[in-house]
Scaffold this motif. Sequence first.
Motif, PDB file in Angstrom:
ATOM      1  N   ILE A 137      86.677 -55.946 -79.546  1.00 24.38           N
ATOM      2  CA  ILE A 137      88.412 -56.712 -79.638  1.00 24.38           C
ATOM      3  C   ILE A 137      88.737 -57.100 -81.068  1.00 24.38           C
ATOM      4  O   ILE A 137      87.769 -58.133 -81.330  1.00 24.38           O
ATOM      5  N   VAL A 138      89.242 -57.057 -81.385  1.00 26.28           N
ATOM      6  CA  VAL A 138      90.121 -56.809 -82.951  1.00 26.28           C
ATOM      7  C   VAL A 138      91.994 -57.904 -81.980  1.00 26.28           C
ATOM      8  O   VAL A 138      92.410 -57.380 -81.808  1.00 26.28           O
ATOM      9  N   VAL A 139      92.355 -58.614 -82.543  1.00 28.03           N
ATOM     10  CA  VAL A 139      93.157 -59.666 -82.569  1.00 28.03           C
ATOM     11  C   VAL A 139      93.716 -59.693 -83.890  1.00 28.03           C
ATOM     12  O   VAL A 139      93.225 -60.553 -84.591  1.00 28.03           O
ATOM     13  N   THR A 140      95.375 -58.910 -83.791  1.00 33.61           N
ATOM     14  CA  THR A 140      95.851 -59.460 -84.964  1.00 33.61           C
ATOM     15  C   THR A 140      96.221 -60.625 -84.969  1.00 33.61           C
ATOM     16  O   THR A 140      97.654 -60.570 -84.314  1.00 33.61           O
ATOM     17  N   LEU A 141      97.140 -61.159 -86.073  1.00 34.65           N
ATOM     18  CA  LEU A 141      97.652 -61.704 -85.774  1.00 34.65           C
ATOM     19  C   LEU A 141      98.917 -62.185 -87.049  1.00 34.65           C
ATOM     20  O   LEU A 141      98.682 -62.025 -87.527  1.00 34.65           O
ATOM     21  N   GLY A 142      99.628 -61.938 -86.144  1.00 35.37           N
ATOM     22  CA  GLY A 142     100.830 -61.385 -87.051  1.00 35.37           C
ATOM     23  C   GLY A 142     101.418 -59.907 -87.629  1.00 35.37           C
ATOM     24  O   GLY A 142     100.152 -58.908 -87.444  1.00 35.37           O
ATOM     25  N   GLN A 143     102.642 -59.511 -87.852  1.00 34.76           N
ATOM     26  CA  GLN A 143     102.312 -58.079 -88.370  1.00 34.76           C
ATOM     27  C   GLN A 143     102.117 -57.805 -89.100  1.00 34.76           C
ATOM     28  O   GLN A 143     101.347 -56.566 -89.628  1.00 34.76           O
ATOM     29  N   VAL A 144     101.600 -58.352 -90.540  1.00 33.30           N
ATOM     30  CA  VAL A 144     100.858 -58.056 -91.061  1.00 33.30           C
ATOM     31  C   VAL A 144      99.236 -57.372 -91.144  1.00 33.30           C
ATOM     32  O   VAL A 144      98.519 -56.306 -91.226  1.00 33.30           O
ATOM     33  N   ALA A 145      98.709 -57.924 -90.590  1.00 34.58           N
ATOM     34  CA  ALA A 145      97.279 -57.404 -89.708  1.00 34.58           C
ATOM     35  C   ALA A 145      97.569 -56.598 -88.492  1.00 34.58           C
ATOM     36  O   ALA A 145      96.646 -55.688 -88.371  1.00 34.58           O
ATOM     37  N   LEU A 146      98.243 -56.786 -87.723  1.00 34.37           N
ATOM     38  CA  LEU A 146      98.617 -55.287 -86.798  1.00 34.37           C
ATOM     39  C   LEU A 146      98.715 -54.092 -87.913  1.00 34.37           C
ATOM     40  O   LEU A 146      98.669 -53.035 -87.542  1.00 34.37           O
ATOM     41  N   ASP A 147      99.412 -54.534 -88.654  1.00 32.11           N
ATOM     42  CA  ASP A 147     100.068 -53.100 -90.026  1.00 32.11           C
ATOM     43  C   ASP A 147      98.059 -52.620 -89.970  1.00 32.11           C
ATOM     44  O   ASP A 147      98.245 -51.220 -90.881  1.00 32.11           O
ATOM     45  N   SER A 148      97.468 -53.306 -90.676  1.00 32.69           N
ATOM     46  CA  SER A 148      96.166 -53.031 -91.354  1.00 32.69           C
ATOM     47  C   SER A 148      94.945 -51.610 -90.670  1.00 32.69           C
ATOM     48  O   SER A 148      94.529 -51.165 -90.844  1.00 32.69           O
ATOM     49  N   PHE A 149      95.811 -51.977 -88.954  1.00 29.68           N
ATOM     50  CA  PHE A 149      94.838 -51.257 -88.032  1.00 29.68           C
ATOM     51  C   PHE A 149      95.683 -50.796 -86.945  1.00 29.68           C
ATOM     52  O   PHE A 149      95.174 -49.290 -86.992  1.00 29.68           O
ATOM     53  N   LEU A 150      96.920 -50.418 -86.891  1.00 32.01           N
ATOM     54  CA  LEU A 150      97.679 -49.988 -86.524  1.00 32.01           C
ATOM     55  C   LEU A 150      99.205 -49.867 -86.891  1.00 32.01           C
ATOM     56  O   LEU A 150     100.075 -50.126 -86.750  1.00 32.01           O
ATOM     57  N   PRO A 151      99.127 -49.174 -88.142  1.00 26.53           N
ATOM     58  CA  PRO A 151      99.957 -49.266 -89.382  1.00 26.53           C
ATOM     59  C   PRO A 151     101.547 -48.199 -88.538  1.00 26.53           C
ATOM     60  O   PRO A 151     100.984 -46.967 -87.154  1.00 26.53           O
ATOM     61  N   GLY A 152     102.406 -48.890 -88.371  1.00 25.00           N
ATOM     62  CA  GLY A 152     103.373 -47.745 -87.837  1.00 25.00           C
ATOM     63  C   GLY A 152     104.089 -48.503 -86.236  1.00 25.00           C
ATOM     64  O   GLY A 152     105.300 -48.403 -86.124  1.00 25.00           O
TER      65      GLY A 152
END
Length: 209
Positions: A137-152
């Motif tokens: 499980i990768v918990v992304t915190l904020g938009q910048v981290a989300l972009d690194s795993f699921l761009p778009g």
Amino acid sequence: GEGGVTVTRKHPSAREAALQALHAQIRQCRRCPLYRTRTQAVPGEGPATSRIMLVGEAPGRQEDLQGRPFVGAAGKFLDTLLSAAGLDRSQVYITNVVKSRPYVGPPPGRNRAPTSEEIAACRPWLDEQVRIIRPAIVVTLGQVALDSFLPGRRLADVHGRPLRAGDRVILPLYHPAMARYGQRWKALLRREFLRVRQLVSGLPTRPRR
Ligand code: URA
């Protein structure tokens, strides 16, 4: 683990050593100009065997001074979110997309968002951390981290919803720094963080090596 939830896996030593070697490399990194203004790089911390990886944006002032992720105000709130979800900080691996503090103005300066160049320069370190830790499980915190795993993907659309990415689950959450905007944000973060515990409970008890 407590309550029947197993967060870390067995056979730690080889991966622990690889992770510590990577941290040492990150502390020496000069791939972007942030090395000139940092006190120290902040590679990340937590067990190499953790099945949960939390990824923030970039170190702030406290993190830069201490060399550890999430030790300032947002970090304090993160600790309470984790324990409310039945998780201890020591059980999870915590890092950031960018490993050195971006700021503007004369020191100590004000934190700023990392640039796309800084994010790109730091990318190989994050990739290597994921390769070594292989989190379920990768918990992304904020938009910048989300972009690194699921761009778009837009955080406003997908927050709190676990998303599949290969054999991994990405849980996009708002950044704990949103707590500064008041009780409603705190309540939302608390509610959505409970998902982490749910996801861990759903993992197979015999972990993949
Ligand atoms: N905010 C982040 O995104 N990361 C930290 O390490 C601290 C605050």
